[in-house]
Design a protein around this motif. Sequence first.
Motif, PDB file in Angstrom:
ATOM      1  N   TYR A  12      36.995  45.316  52.958  1.00  6.02           N
ATOM      2  CA  TYR A  12      38.168  44.646  52.385  1.00  6.02           C
ATOM      3  C   TYR A  12      37.977  44.489  50.908  1.00  6.02           C
ATOM      4  O   TYR A  12      36.872  44.646  50.478  1.00  6.02           O
ATOM      5  N   HIS A  13      39.108  43.982  50.221  1.00  4.96           N
ATOM      6  CA  HIS A  13      39.021  43.948  48.835  1.00  4.96           C
ATOM      7  C   HIS A  13      38.000  42.712  48.383  1.00  4.96           C
ATOM      8  O   HIS A  13      38.438  41.316  48.550  1.00  4.96           O
TER       9      HIS A  13
ATOM     10  N   HIS B  51      37.363  36.985  52.101  1.00  2.00           N
ATOM     11  CA  HIS B  51      37.818  38.353  51.895  1.00  2.00           C
ATOM     12  C   HIS B  51      39.074  38.708  51.571  1.00  2.00           C
ATOM     13  O   HIS B  51      39.929  37.875  51.914  1.00  2.00           O
ATOM     14  N   GLY B  52      39.409  39.865  50.720  1.00  2.00           N
ATOM     15  CA  GLY B  52      40.665  40.136  50.419  1.00  2.00           C
ATOM     16  C   GLY B  52      41.258  41.142  51.730  1.00  2.00           C
ATOM     17  O   GLY B  52      40.826  40.921  52.711  1.00  2.00           O
ATOM     18  N   GLN B  53      42.314  41.605  51.407  1.00  2.00           N
ATOM     19  CA  GLN B  53      43.228  42.586  52.132  1.00  2.00           C
ATOM     20  C   GLN B  53      42.299  44.020  52.606  1.00  2.00           C
ATOM     21  O   GLN B  53      41.296  44.316  51.869  1.00  2.00           O
TER      22      GLN B  53
ATOM     23  N   ASN C 126      40.952  47.520  52.483  1.00  2.00           N
ATOM     24  CA  ASN C 126      41.034  48.623  51.541  1.00  2.00           C
ATOM     25  C   ASN C 126      42.035  49.732  51.862  1.00  2.00           C
ATOM     26  O   ASN C 126      42.058  50.007  52.932  1.00  2.00           O
TER      27      ASN C 126
ATOM     28  N   ARG D  50      50.072  41.694  51.618  1.00  2.00           N
ATOM     29  CA  ARG D  50      49.201  41.216  52.560  1.00  2.00           C
ATOM     30  C   ARG D  50      49.644  41.727  54.045  1.00  2.00           C
ATOM     31  O   ARG D  50      50.608  41.974  54.309  1.00  2.00           O
TER      32      ARG D  50
ATOM     33  N   ASN E 196      44.624  40.007  47.430  1.00  2.00           N
ATOM     34  CA  ASN E 196      43.470  40.702  46.622  1.00  2.00           C
ATOM     35  C   ASN E 196      43.129  40.167  45.346  1.00  2.00           C
ATOM     36  O   ASN E 196      42.061  39.907  44.670  1.00  2.00           O
ATOM     37  N   HIS E 197      44.289  39.817  44.422  1.00  2.00           N
ATOM     38  CA  HIS E 197      43.971  39.159  43.240  1.00  2.00           C
ATOM     39  C   HIS E 197      43.323  37.663  43.253  1.00  2.00           C
ATOM     40  O   HIS E 197      42.751  37.490  42.589  1.00  2.00           O
TER      41      HIS E 197
END
Length: 174
Positions: A99-100, A130-132, A134, A140, A154-155
């Motif tokens: 994940y990002h 974590h982010g979304q 990869n 999202r 992600n940001h």
Amino acid sequence: MRRPGASTLLLAALLPVGACAPAPAPAPPLVPAAAPAVEYLLVDKSERTLWAYSRGKVVRTYTGLQFGDAMFGHKQFEGDERTPEGRYVIDTRNPDSRYHLSLRISYPNPQDRAYAASLGRDPGGDIFLHGQPNGLASGRMQGDWTDGCIALANHEIAELYELVEDGTVIDIRP
């Protein structure tokens, strides 16, 4: 007509030199203050909000958090798809996550392990902020989709990743 005195001649001689001198350097541009280090994180699952604190004050707020498929209740066992509740710490970071970016939460703690062991079960682990995923084009994923982790945009995780150090306390409320 009056003749110029010696001081007037000296001043006249120096003026061209002063005119050729470099102009004073401009003042340096104002640089924004560095982002404050975050010392404490608070997650409220029911509000889907994470607050990041520095020196006792909220410095960042992230909303719309995504959790495990079984959002309600404390994580107890491997595969229950719940997000832990309680006090933990951020114990490591992973820039090469699926994940990002990701920040690992110290679940399971000794109490979590003891409870699962008393029932002959595995408490699970590898719970992260974590982010979304990869490779996701943008935005999202829909709904709650993690296996117990806490997902941000992600940001948002990129910003949090820079602000949070290992050892930062995180409280996760129901």
